[in-house]
Enzyme design. Structure first.
Site, short mmCIF file in Angstrom:
data_model
loop_
_atom_site.label_atom_id
_atom_site.label_comp_id
_atom_site.label_asym_id
_atom_site.label_seq_id
_atom_site.Cartn_x
_atom_site.Cartn_y
_atom_site.Cartn_z
N GLY A 159 0.82 -1.20 0.00
CA GLY A 159 0.00 0.00 0.00
C GLY A 159 0.85 1.25 0.00
N CYS A 160 0.21 2.38 -0.26
CA CYS A 160 0.95 3.65 -0.36
C CYS A 160 1.46 4.11 1.00
CB CYS A 160 0.08 4.71 -1.03
SG CYS A 160 -1.56 4.90 -0.32
N TYR A 161 0.59 4.18 1.99
CA TYR A 161 1.06 4.54 3.32
C TYR A 161 2.12 3.55 3.83
CZ TYR A 161 -2.52 8.15 4.34
OH TYR A 161 -3.30 9.29 4.37
N THR A 163 4.28 1.86 2.22
CA THR A 163 5.55 2.07 1.54
C THR A 163 6.31 3.23 2.16
OG1 THR A 163 4.74 1.15 -0.56
CG2 THR A 163 6.62 2.65 -0.67
#
Length: 356
Positions: A159-161, A163
């Site tokens: 996921g973005c968060y 990462t």
């Protein structure tokens, strides 16, 4: 770490994208149409089947004349790799049949990220229908699992968060340099993180000129972040973490401000980070005293990091910025694809960030 290609690697990879009509799917297409080793065979969309991709996305005029097709096994059967840029719960329904055919899969949603299926079901509110593939999936954070990614058939793209937070904490936890209690991740994201859908809270008129925290009590990315941070620990025990996400009035970007207490206040944390990421092509440790901006990574597969010790104390503050649609999603997925097929890790990902 080398980004050179495997000399035995294929020069053309037949690729499909399931879910090409969302922000992540659009970003995948933007990057894939200029990738020198890609043959884009199928892009699916239930709502836009039959429509030309360059009509849906005029930015791709002159890059492709393909049309969206219905998502079916037959449409994807000739692909060697399929990206799922779909809502949570879609890949776990469709991917097993494709995997059984020997097709490689990179899922950009959360269906295969969390190894404890009961925890996944708790946070995502649905039954997992193929837990056997969860056990076989490789978590696609190249800075952690590069060797395993090369041999994987199924990648759970982070996921973005997770990462931005994981890359910020990684050197500290790997070196056992901070206490594993009281870790804090204070993260801000642009509205594209909510996806391409009509939701009142994501409307421009609701977001512009405003700023808020959300999901403070329990965010879906919290167990994924803890699991990943645990993989950095010597004893593989997940540390204590408080994660607070915020929505800010911008389209792209994540800024994670991370806090931890040093075991040794004399540690040179700048040197620790520089050494840890010295050979990573997509992690940039900035000079001491820097303050990275989300604008400096817009459109690029980069994570920029700066490390601070306020007042020279024992609290270390890490600033970690990424573009949530690139290093936080589509770019990292392509980075993983390159590894899986023996291509240079940075192939198709070398464009400079957009500025301003």
């Amino acid at each position: 770490m080398s980004v050179l290609a495997d000399p035995t690697a294929k020069t053309s990879i037949g690729v499909g994208v399931v879910g090409g009509s969302g922000y992540t799917g659009a970003e995948l297409l933007r990057l894939l149409v200029d990738h020198p080793s890609i043959n884009l065979l199928a892009v699916t969309s239930r709502g836009q089947a039959g429509e030309r991709i360059d009509v849906a996305y005029p930015s791709l005029r002159g890059k492709t004349n393909a049309v969206f097709v219905e998502p079916s096994t037959a449409a994807l059967a000739d692909c060697e790799l399929i990206f799922f840029a779909t809502p949570n719960g879609t890949a776990l329904q469709q991917a097993p049949e494709l995997l059984a055919r020997g097709i490689k899969v990179i899922d950009l949603a959360a269906d295969f990220r969390i190894k404890d299926v009961a925890v996944w079901e708790q946070f995502y509110g649905m039954q997992h229908t193929c837990p056997e593939w969860v056990a076989r999936a490789v978590y696609g954070l190249p800075e952690l699992n590069r060797a395993a990614i090369r041999d994987a058939q199924l990648i759970a793209n982070p996921g973005c968060y997770p990462t931005s937070v994981s890359l910020g904490f990684m050197p500290l936890l790997t070196a056992n340099a901070v206490y594993p209690t009281g870790l804090i991740a204070d993260a801000k994201s642009g509205v594209s993180g909510a996806g391409r859908q009509a939701k009142v809270e994501a409307l421009y008129g609701e977001v512009d000129g405003s700023f808020k925290a959300y999901a403070v009590h329990s965010h879906r990315h919290w167990p994924e972040i803890r699991q990943t941070l645990g993989d950095f620990m010597v004893d593989k025990t997940a540390p204590e973490l408080v994660f607070v996400p915020h929505l800010v009035p911008m389209m792209r970007g994540i800024h994670a401000t991370l806090y931890a207490r040093l075991r040794d206040p004399k540690l040179d944390v700048q040197a620790l980070f520089e050494a840890h990421y010295a050979n990573e092509p997509f992690v940039d440790v900035m000079p001491a005293g820097s303050h990275p901006t989300t604008g400096s990574v817009r459109g690029a597969n980069h994570c920029r990091i700066a490390v601070h010790r306020p007042q020279g104390g024992d609290i270390v503050v890490v600033l970690s910025v990424i573009d949530n649609l690139v290093k936080g999603a589509a770019g990292q997925a392509i980075q993983n694809m390159n590894l899986m097929f023996g291509r240079p890790e940075n192939e198709g990902l070398t464009a400079a960030p957009l500025w301003p």
